[in-house]
Design an enzyme around this catalytic site. Structure first.
Site, PDB file in Angstrom:
ATOM      1  N   THR A  13       0.833  -1.209   0.000  1.00 55.83           N
ATOM      2  CA  THR A  13       0.000   0.000   0.000  1.00 55.83           C
ATOM      3  C   THR A  13       0.866   1.258   0.000  1.00 55.83           C
ATOM      4  OG1 THR A  13      -1.654  -1.195   1.279  1.00 55.83           O
ATOM      5  CG2 THR A  13      -1.815   1.195   1.303  1.00 55.83           C
ATOM      6  N   VAL A  14       1.870   1.299   0.890  1.00 57.74           N
ATOM      7  CA  VAL A  14       2.662   2.526   1.043  1.00 57.74           C
ATOM      8  C   VAL A  14       3.653   2.677  -0.115  1.00 57.74           C
ATOM      9  CG1 VAL A  14       4.191   3.822   2.574  1.00 57.74           C
ATOM     10  CG2 VAL A  14       2.424   2.332   3.543  1.00 57.74           C
ATOM     11  N   ARG A  45       8.514  -8.715  -4.185  1.00 48.90           N
ATOM     12  CA  ARG A  45       8.500 -10.183  -4.246  1.00 48.90           C
ATOM     13  C   ARG A  45       7.495 -10.739  -5.235  1.00 48.90           C
ATOM     14  NH1 ARG A  45       8.657 -11.491   1.999  1.00 48.90           N
ATOM     15  NH2 ARG A  45       6.965 -10.045   1.744  1.00 48.90           N
ATOM     16  N   VAL A 130       4.674   7.692  11.948  1.00 49.78           N
ATOM     17  CA  VAL A 130       3.691   8.044  12.979  1.00 49.78           C
ATOM     18  C   VAL A 130       2.607   8.935  12.379  1.00 49.78           C
ATOM     19  CG1 VAL A 130       3.325   9.109  15.237  1.00 49.78           C
ATOM     20  CG2 VAL A 130       5.514   7.992  14.735  1.00 49.78           C
ATOM     21  N   GLY A 185      -6.638  -1.245   3.359  1.00 47.71           N
ATOM     22  CA  GLY A 185      -5.186  -1.079   3.489  1.00 47.71           C
ATOM     23  C   GLY A 185      -4.777  -0.289   4.715  1.00 47.71           C
ATOM     24  N   GLU A 188      -2.556  -3.278  10.010  1.00 47.02           N
ATOM     25  CA  GLU A 188      -1.239  -3.913   9.947  1.00 47.02           C
ATOM     26  C   GLU A 188      -1.380  -5.330   9.389  1.00 47.02           C
ATOM     27  OE1 GLU A 188       1.753  -2.266  10.904  1.00 47.02           O
ATOM     28  OE2 GLU A 188       0.226  -0.756  10.638  1.00 47.02           O
ATOM     29  N   ASP A 199       0.761  -1.318  17.731  1.00 47.17           N
ATOM     30  CA  ASP A 199       1.127  -0.310  16.722  1.00 47.17           C
ATOM     31  C   ASP A 199       1.143   1.090  17.361  1.00 47.17           C
ATOM     32  OD1 ASP A 199       1.347   0.565  13.773  1.00 47.17           O
ATOM     33  OD2 ASP A 199      -0.411   1.674  14.469  1.00 47.17           O
ATOM     34  N   LYS A 203       4.380   3.773  17.891  1.00 45.99           N
ATOM     35  CA  LYS A 203       4.370   5.191  17.490  1.00 45.99           C
ATOM     36  C   LYS A 203       4.584   6.087  18.704  1.00 45.99           C
ATOM     37  CE  LYS A 203       1.255   4.180  13.637  1.00 45.99           C
ATOM     38  NZ  LYS A 203      -0.163   3.978  13.290  1.00 45.99           N
ATOM     39  N   GLY A 300      -3.439   4.665   5.131  1.00 48.82           N
ATOM     40  CA  GLY A 300      -3.898   4.657   3.746  1.00 48.82           C
ATOM     41  C   GLY A 300      -2.777   5.076   2.806  1.00 48.82           C
TER      42      GLY A 300
HETATM   43  N1  HSE Z   1      -2.230   0.153  10.912  1.00 48.16           N
HETATM   44  C1  HSE Z   1      -1.868   1.524  11.033  1.00 48.16           C
HETATM   45  C2  HSE Z   1      -3.100   2.308  11.464  1.00 48.16           C
HETATM   46  C3  HSE Z   1      -1.348   2.041   9.727  1.00 48.16           C
HETATM   47  O1  HSE Z   1      -4.201   1.788  11.349  1.00 48.16           O
HETATM   48  O2  HSE Z   1      -2.956   3.420  11.939  1.00 48.16           O
HETATM   49  C4  HSE Z   1      -0.666   3.359   9.853  1.00 48.16           C
HETATM   50  O3  HSE Z   1       0.470   3.284  10.654  1.00 48.16           O
END
Ligand code: HSE
Length: 434
Positions: A13-14, A45, A130, A185, A188, A199, A203, A300
């Site tokens: 995605t990123v 990959r 973050v 997307g 994680e 997560d 951050k 996103g």
């Molecule tokens: N899974 C993370 C979120 C993605 O939902 O914030 C961005 O870091």
């Protein structure tokens, strides 16, 4: 001037978002930096037929990207902490600058990575790690550099906030909303990172180091997720004038730093209480400027790519300048990083929301208030609801004044031992964020 070559490791995605954004805004980026920026090599990959990879070298082995002498800046967006760590350290060793969105990698191995980068004289930029598209790293490292920061509190996991918002507003099921966040997307690779607060703790660890000038210490962050929250707690909180948000909080106290992620009741009229959906927000309290709030999309492709490409712009400008600005990785000069202790949760002071199920008979509430009072816990509000199922027990909801968590733990153990209290006591921490 010759173009700057970007190598992207990972085209999820990123990575895909960054590739598209670099291409879509190429002319604007060249006007901003004075250089052409082109993606010259990607490590991926699997085939990505939906992406235009014409004129780009493609390697199945990600390490080929960091070994490519033509690549100036490596963008690491594969995630994880094992291969990603090797990729980043090898890129640094090869004298390449690095841009990464990998919060887990930095929270767990950032001290090692930044030390290697400083020794080698290269940049490791991480705005995308973050709060997605919200430029909070730049805020803490540069915009608020005049201040002593007292505390910060953030909604820093978009997936979790999206789930809480959909559950509250539309009464949707947890699993159903999580599946949608995955499809969009946001989530994680391992969604327990989102819903169990891991997560957000990654951050928060990064934000706290930037705010207070201390090493990254993810292992010491207290982490509690949203999976135990019930719809009844959400609605009792609303009735009392609060919203429940999953917050990351870092606070400087005379005894040390609080570093904690947990569901939190906050007054419903605070701006941050009204941050909904996948949006993130970070509230920073600093001595000169006072409170400031930073808000935007936290996950996103587009928002995260915005942060990745902004980092690329910073690095390209530094590469092009006669003498590059010296913004330390962790906001403070490396020799000034202080080993400030991180407090255990038992040493944290907060107010509480408590919900207990009490037998509907005389004297039960008196026992409850006696126990709280014996631990010097002062009650701010109390409501007793009629029994929902005409049974013989009723929900009692209490709000307390701030108290040391150690005392609250002892009081809850005594409450749960009362024969007239059924089951476990639900506790949710409260913050006024004043
Ligand atoms: N899974 C993370 C979120 C993605 O939902 O914030 C961005 O870091």
């Amino acid at each position: 001037m010759k173009p700057v070559n970007i190598g992207i490791v990972g085209l999820g995605t990123v990575g895909g978002g960054a590739l598209n954004l670099l291409r879509d805004n190429a002319a604007e980026l060249s006007r901003r930096t004075g250089r052409d920026i082109r993606v010259s090599h990607v490590g991926v990959r699997r085939d990505r037929p939906e992406l235009n990879l014409n004129d780009i070298r493609i390697s199945r082995d990600s390490f080929a990207v960091v070994q490519d002498p033509a690549v100036d800046i490596v963008v690491e967006v594969i995630g994880g902490t094992t291969t990603a760590r090797e990729i980043v350290l090898q890129a640094i060793a090869n004298g390449k600058h690095v841009v990464t969105a990998n919060k887990a990698l930095l929270a767990e191995h950032g001290n090692e990575i930044f030390a290697a980068a400083e020794e080698k004289g290269v940049y490791v930029a991480f705005e995308a790690a973050v709060a997605g598209g919200v430029p909070i790293i730049k805020v803490l490292r540069e915009g608020l550099a005049a201040n002593r920061i007292d505390w910060l509190a953030g909604i820093i996991n978009g997936t979790g906030n999206f789930i809480l918002t959909e559950m509250r507003d539309k009464g949707r099921d947890f699993d159903d909303v999580l599946a949608e966040a995955q499809a969009l997307g946001y989530a994680e690779a391992d969604p327990t990172f989102d819903v169990e607060g891991i997560d957000a703790a990654h951050k928060l660890t990064i934000l706290a180091s930037l705010a207070f000038g201390m090493p990254l210490q993810f292992a010491k962050a207290y982490t509690e997720g949203i999976t135990q929250l019930t719809r009844e707690d959400v609605s009792y909180a609303e009735e009392l004038g609060f919203r429940i948000k999953h917050l990351g909080i870092a606070r400087r106290t005379p005894a040390g730093i609080e570093l904690r992620v947990h569901p939190t009741l906050i007054p419903a009229d605070r701006l941050i209480a009204n941050v909904n959906g996948v949006k993130n927000a970070v509230l920073v309290q600093a001595d000169a400027v006072g409170p400031t709030l930073y808000y935007g999309a936290g996950a996103g492709a587009g928002p995260t790519a915005s942060a990745v490409v902004a980092d690329i712009v910073d690095v390209v400008r530094a590469l092009t300048a006669e003498s590059a600005p010296n913004v330390p990785h962790l906001a403070f000069m490396p020799q000034a990083i202080a080993d400030t202790p991180i407090l255990s949760m038992e040493a944290v002071v907060t107010a509480y929301y408590l919900r207990l199920q009490a037998l509907d008979k005389p004297g039960v509430l008196a026992d409850v208030t006696r126990i709280l009072s014996s631990h010097d816990i002062s009650i701010e509000a109390i409501i007793q609801k009629p029994s929902r199922d005409n049974g013989d027990s009723v929900p009692v909801i209490l709000l307390t004044k701030p108290v040391l968590e150690r005392e609250m733990n002892r009081a809850i153990a005594e409450l749960e031992a009362l024969s007239d209290i059924a089951g476990a006591v639900t506790r949710i921490r409260m913050e006024t964020l004043a």
